[in-house]
Design a protein around this motif. Structure first.
Motif, mmCIF file in Angstrom:
data_model
loop_
_atom_site.group_PDB
_atom_site.id
_atom_site.type_symbol
_atom_site.label_atom_id
_atom_site.label_comp_id
_atom_site.label_asym_id
_atom_site.label_seq_id
_atom_site.Cartn_x
_atom_site.Cartn_y
_atom_site.Cartn_z
ATOM 1 N N LYS A 105 -80.225 -7.487 -28.320
ATOM 2 C CA LYS A 105 -78.164 -7.511 -27.864
ATOM 3 C C LYS A 105 -77.475 -7.982 -29.397
ATOM 4 O O LYS A 105 -76.099 -6.730 -29.386
ATOM 5 C CB LYS A 105 -77.416 -7.801 -27.159
ATOM 6 N N LYS B 55 -87.196 -22.435 -25.108
ATOM 7 C CA LYS B 55 -86.161 -22.238 -26.119
ATOM 8 C C LYS B 55 -85.161 -23.032 -27.398
ATOM 9 O O LYS B 55 -84.719 -22.803 -28.180
ATOM 10 C CB LYS B 55 -85.091 -21.592 -25.423
ATOM 11 N N TRP C 229 -74.833 -2.724 -24.486
ATOM 12 C CA TRP C 229 -74.579 -2.899 -25.266
ATOM 13 C C TRP C 229 -74.410 -3.088 -25.972
ATOM 14 O O TRP C 229 -74.113 -3.688 -27.486
ATOM 15 C CB TRP C 229 -77.015 -3.976 -25.222
ATOM 16 N N ALA D 164 -72.034 -12.919 -21.384
ATOM 17 C CA ALA D 164 -72.706 -12.185 -22.332
ATOM 18 C C ALA D 164 -72.311 -11.263 -22.587
ATOM 19 O O ALA D 164 -72.080 -10.630 -24.274
ATOM 20 C CB ALA D 164 -74.054 -11.583 -22.379
ATOM 21 N N GLY E 214 -88.521 -11.808 -25.864
ATOM 22 C CA GLY E 214 -86.305 -12.023 -25.662
ATOM 23 C C GLY E 214 -85.760 -10.708 -25.299
ATOM 24 O O GLY E 214 -86.035 -9.485 -26.396
ATOM 25 N N THR E 215 -84.901 -10.152 -25.012
ATOM 26 C CA THR E 215 -84.166 -9.541 -25.477
ATOM 27 C C THR E 215 -82.666 -9.491 -25.729
ATOM 28 O O THR E 215 -81.624 -8.940 -26.877
ATOM 29 C CB THR E 215 -83.497 -8.610 -24.350
ATOM 30 N N GLY E 216 -82.267 -11.258 -25.651
ATOM 31 C CA GLY E 216 -80.581 -11.011 -26.237
ATOM 32 C C GLY E 216 -80.755 -10.799 -28.064
ATOM 33 O O GLY E 216 -80.127 -10.502 -28.262
ATOM 34 N N TYR F 137 -72.910 -18.530 -17.579
ATOM 35 C CA TYR F 137 -73.522 -17.893 -18.446
ATOM 36 C C TYR F 137 -74.161 -16.768 -17.597
ATOM 37 O O TYR F 137 -74.770 -16.737 -16.837
ATOM 38 C CB TYR F 137 -74.451 -18.110 -19.483
ATOM 39 N N SER F 138 -73.888 -15.588 -18.136
ATOM 40 C CA SER F 138 -73.870 -14.065 -17.067
ATOM 41 C C SER F 138 -73.982 -13.091 -17.773
ATOM 42 O O SER F 138 -73.041 -12.840 -19.552
ATOM 43 C CB SER F 138 -73.511 -13.999 -15.634
ATOM 44 N N VAL F 139 -74.669 -11.684 -17.322
ATOM 45 C CA VAL F 139 -74.175 -10.876 -18.000
ATOM 46 C C VAL F 139 -72.855 -10.216 -18.427
ATOM 47 O O VAL F 139 -72.174 -10.104 -19.526
ATOM 48 C CB VAL F 139 -75.071 -9.576 -16.854
ATOM 49 N N ILE G 237 -76.996 -18.222 -26.689
ATOM 50 C CA ILE G 237 -76.694 -17.704 -25.070
ATOM 51 C C ILE G 237 -78.287 -17.179 -24.616
ATOM 52 O O ILE G 237 -79.256 -17.298 -25.009
ATOM 53 C CB ILE G 237 -75.803 -17.245 -24.533
ATOM 54 N N LYS G 238 -78.809 -18.139 -23.835
ATOM 55 C CA LYS G 238 -79.786 -17.933 -22.757
ATOM 56 C C LYS G 238 -80.434 -18.728 -21.544
ATOM 57 O O LYS G 238 -79.478 -19.825 -21.631
ATOM 58 C CB LYS G 238 -81.132 -17.445 -23.698
HETATM 59 C C1 LIG Z 1 -80.130 -10.777 -22.428
HETATM 60 C C2 LIG Z 1 -80.099 -11.177 -21.316
HETATM 61 C C3 LIG Z 1 -80.965 -12.340 -21.252
HETATM 62 C C4 LIG Z 1 -81.876 -12.390 -21.739
HETATM 63 O O1 LIG Z 1 -81.893 -13.472 -23.347
HETATM 64 P P1 LIG Z 1 -82.976 -14.520 -24.316
HETATM 65 O O2 LIG Z 1 -82.043 -14.502 -25.472
HETATM 66 O O3 LIG Z 1 -83.652 -12.874 -24.687
HETATM 67 O O4 LIG Z 1 -84.131 -14.630 -23.285
HETATM 68 C C5 LIG Z 1 -80.651 -13.827 -20.227
HETATM 69 N N1 LIG Z 1 -79.613 -13.366 -19.679
HETATM 70 C C6 LIG Z 1 -78.384 -12.735 -19.721
HETATM 71 C C7 LIG Z 1 -77.394 -12.887 -18.986
HETATM 72 C C8 LIG Z 1 -78.817 -12.275 -21.026
HETATM 73 O O5 LIG Z 1 -77.603 -10.942 -20.881
#
Ligand SMILES: *Cc1c(COP(=O)(O)O)cnc(C)c1O
Length: 683
Positions: A531, A425, A342, A504, A526-528, A499-501, A418-419
């Motif tokens: 990042k 949310k 990240w 992202a 949340g982890t987005g 939307y995918s890694v 994005i999530k």
């Molecule tokens: C980090 C990530 C998430 C988590 O996102 P949040 O905003 O914390 O819900 C979901 N999908 C992908 C592809 C991610 O990279």
């Protein structure tokens, strides 16, 4: 764990079909199967000699062993075979390689010989197909429990094969099962693997002949459980009827665990019938269910939430009765993200800029980034920081041109949410904001606002009608805004497909503003959010999940926090929240909702009725209107700051270099020390 040098295996299922590919057709989400193994997978290491039987169905027989003791045996089962596929997981430049071990389902024998001998060739081969269905497809739901038998089969398939793998490795070098907790730690990611509790008990008691109390002590000390949500509709509650049929011996064991638990609990809390029924693992009533979170608390030695606020909340609300019984079991492990993917991988130019200034220790010790702060007045450094962000934005603009055929200005503010799409949310709140801004600009095209490009993305669970309707609305709103020459130099609105890694990794390095606007109390962590901050975006967000801790780390002057807090939400609900008051008292908000209702964004004016209905007639459960005013005011502050680029980028830098706490290395070291009893040397 590989980077920290912790010997570990991640267990999962090797699905033929992972999460679906999302295509957008006429503004609607259409799910397409993603056959990721079509061209093979170069990382796959198939281990044909590592196979286990996974039994299903059958019945539990009681018998007396030689010493006259009552024992149970699970008999006449239908067995499925699990085959191991490994993916090497290298640590960062440390010569450590762990494995991810995924199980593929196949038949115990390639064809059912009995049927074959009777000439029922087609039936026999069809059954092998049925067995393989267990690892066919990932359930795509997010934060919703669907109690289907195939899903229960998947969960037991994962648990039974992984536990056999773990236990056979242990017994190669050990002879006493009581040593298991010293040598092995098993962390259950949510309740989905919590059948490991009765499965380990079944193994130790039925197969190894241990006394119940000894087996229970080993089980509780070996296992731990991480909770990921307090949403009631997400909590797994398996019908007893399903379990009785598929896993009859496990159901017996769960009843016995519950009987002993309730007995010991009533010794502590007395005869409070209401409380006893609330904490029961097995629910009562006509269609009784097994509450997998309750099982996880009773059957493990540690339960954790994934951010400080969330861990606190589960002690005070969802699991309060359990916290009173076992306060020492409850702990927090704030989530983190890996700095390798990240930052270093997704934003190599920024990573190299940091390395040039402070060396490369930050890659495995993210808090080192605070050493960058002293360069904040270094003009040429800041110029480079700004240039890298602009270059990332240009690349994303090219992607958007190629995929959405919309021109976006890389100098405009990239405002990104994005999530997964979910009501809590509140993608709808950002959409409403965009509509009110559009209306303002329509009325006054000379309005002095910072040009903004709002970008959203995310998948909706295929059965979540409301979430899918939000996607259609976002696409319709984008269509309107992007094609209106009166506003489209100052405002753009995009929804990016699938939307995918991978996506992202393109979007996050290009973000100026990170939207983290969930209803307070609903986002576990949340982890987005982490990042984005790490890549130099400012956050606009509620005091929810890890946003609280991000604010502590970056400083309150460097984040845009707004809206009702967890306490406010409780008070508001208690006093009786009426969304109509907010609708009537805010003419801009009213106009936006009326436009959605009256067909301004789609000729079919009834299309969006369910959205309007949930907000105005069904109580707006996620408090979109209650927070909207504060949100718009905070967005005005964002707008003002973005006009002052020097100030903006100073804050952006401080966000990036002050979020070292949110490294997954810190998270894993905390799990290792406080839950698994593993020493980690940290520099
Ligand atoms: C980090 C990530 C998430 C988590 O996102 P949040 O905003 O914390 O819900 C979901 N999908 C992908 C592809 C991610 O990279």
């Amino acid at each position: 764990m590989a980077t920290l040098g912790i010997p570990a295996i991640g267990y999962g299922i090797r699905y033929d079909y992972g999460i679906f590919y999302q295509s957008i057709e006429n503004g609607f989400q259409v799910e397409k199967p993603d056959l990721w193994l079509r061209y093979g997978n170069p990382w796959d290491i198939v281990r044909p000699k590592i196979q286990y039987n996974v039994p299903f169905y059958g019945h539990s027989d009681v018998y007396h062993d030689e010493s006259g003791k009552v024992r149970f045996k699970w008999k006449d089962t239908h067995d499925v075979r699990a085959v191991a596929y490994d993916t090497p997981i290298p640590g960062y430049k440390n010569d450590v390689v762990n494995h991810l071990r995924l199980w593929r389902a196949t038949s115990a024998s390639s064809i059912d010989l009995k049927s074959f001998n009777q000439g029922q060739y087609i039936d026999a081969v069809r059954d092998t197909q049925l067995n393989e269905n267990i690892s066919r497809v990932l359930y795509p739901n997010d934060k919703i429990f669907v109690g289907q038998e195939l899903r229960l089969k998947q969960e037991y398939f994962l648990v039974a094969s992984s536990l056999q793998d773990i236990l056979s490795r242990f017994i190669k070098g050990n002879s006493d099962w009581r040593k298991l907790p010293e040598k092995v730690a098993i962390q259950c990611n949510d309740t989905h693997p919590n059948l490991a509790i009765p499965e380990l008990m079944r193994f130790l008691v039925d197969e190894q002949g241990l006394e119940w109390d000894t087996a229970w002590d080993i089980t509780v000390k070996t296992l731990a459980y991480t909770n990921h949500t307090i949403l009631p509709e997400a909590l797994e509650k398996w019908p007893v009827s399903l379990l009785r049929n598929l896993l009859p011996r496990h159901l017996q064991i769960i009843y016995e665990i519950n009987r002993r638990f309730l007995q010991s609990a009533s010794a502590k809390i007395g005869d409070d019938k209401g409380k006893i029924s609330r904490i029961s693992i097995v629910g009562e009533g006509e269609n009784p269910v097994v509450h997998m979170a309750h099982l996880g608390i009773v059957g493990t030695h540690k339960i954790n939430g994934v951010a400080a606020l969330h861990s606190d909340l589960i002690k005070k609300t969802l699991f309060k009765d359990f916290y009173d019984l076992y306060p020492e079991r409850f702990t927090n492990k704030t989530n983190g993200v890996t700095p390798r993917r990240w930052l270093r991988q997704c934003n190599r130019q920024l990573a190299d800029l940091y390395t040039e200034k402070i060396g490369e220790d930050w890659i495995t010790n993210l808090s080192d980034l605070k050493k960058i702060e002293k360069f904040i007045d270094d003009k040429s450094f800041m110029k480079e920081f700004v240039r890298i962000k602009l270059e990332n934005k240009k690349k994303l603009a090219e992607y958007i041109k190629a995929h959405n055929d919309v021109d976006v200005d890389p100098e405009s503010m990239f405002d990104i949410q994005i999530k997964r799409i979910h009501e809590y949310k509140r993608q709808f709140m950002l959409t409403l904001y965009a509509i009110t801004q559009y209306n303002k600009l329509k009325k006054n095209p000379d309005l002095d606002v910072a040009p903004r490009t709002i970008i959203l993305g995310g998948k909706a669970a295929p059965g979540y009608t409301m979430a899918k309707l939000f996607i259609k609305l976002m696409n319709d709103v984008g269509e309107k805004i992007n094609n209106d020459p009166d506003v489209n130099t100052k405002l753009k609105f995009l929804f990016l497909e699938n939307y995918s890694v991978t996506l992202a990794e393109k979007m996050i390095p290009a973000a100026d503003l990170s939207e983290q606007i969930s209803t307070a109390g609903f986002e576990a962590s949340g982890t987005g959010n982490m990042k984005f901050a790490l890549n130099g975006a400012l956050t606009i967000g509620t005091l929810d999940g890890a946003n609280v801790e991000i604010q502590e780390e970056v400083g309150e002057e460097n984040i845009f926090i707004f809206g009702n807090t967890v306490e406010d939400v409780e008070l508001l609900r208690h006093e009786g929240y009426n969304p109509w008051e907010f609708y009537s008292n805010d003419s801009e908000l009213k106009k936006a909702l009326d436009q959605i209702r009256d067909g301004y964004f789609n000729d079919d004016s009834s299309l969006y009725t369910p959205i309007i209905d949930s907000i105005l007639n069904r109580g707006d459960y996620f408090l979109v209107l209650a927070d909207f005013g504060a949100y718009v005011k905070e967005q005005a502050k964002v707008d003002e700051l973005f006009k002052n680029k020097d100030e903006w980028f100073r804050k952006a830098l401080l966000n990036s270099v002050r979020v070292g706490k949110f490294s997954s290395d810190r998270t894993i070291a905390d799990y290792a020390e406080e839950i698994w009893g593993v020493d980690v040397k940290q520099d």
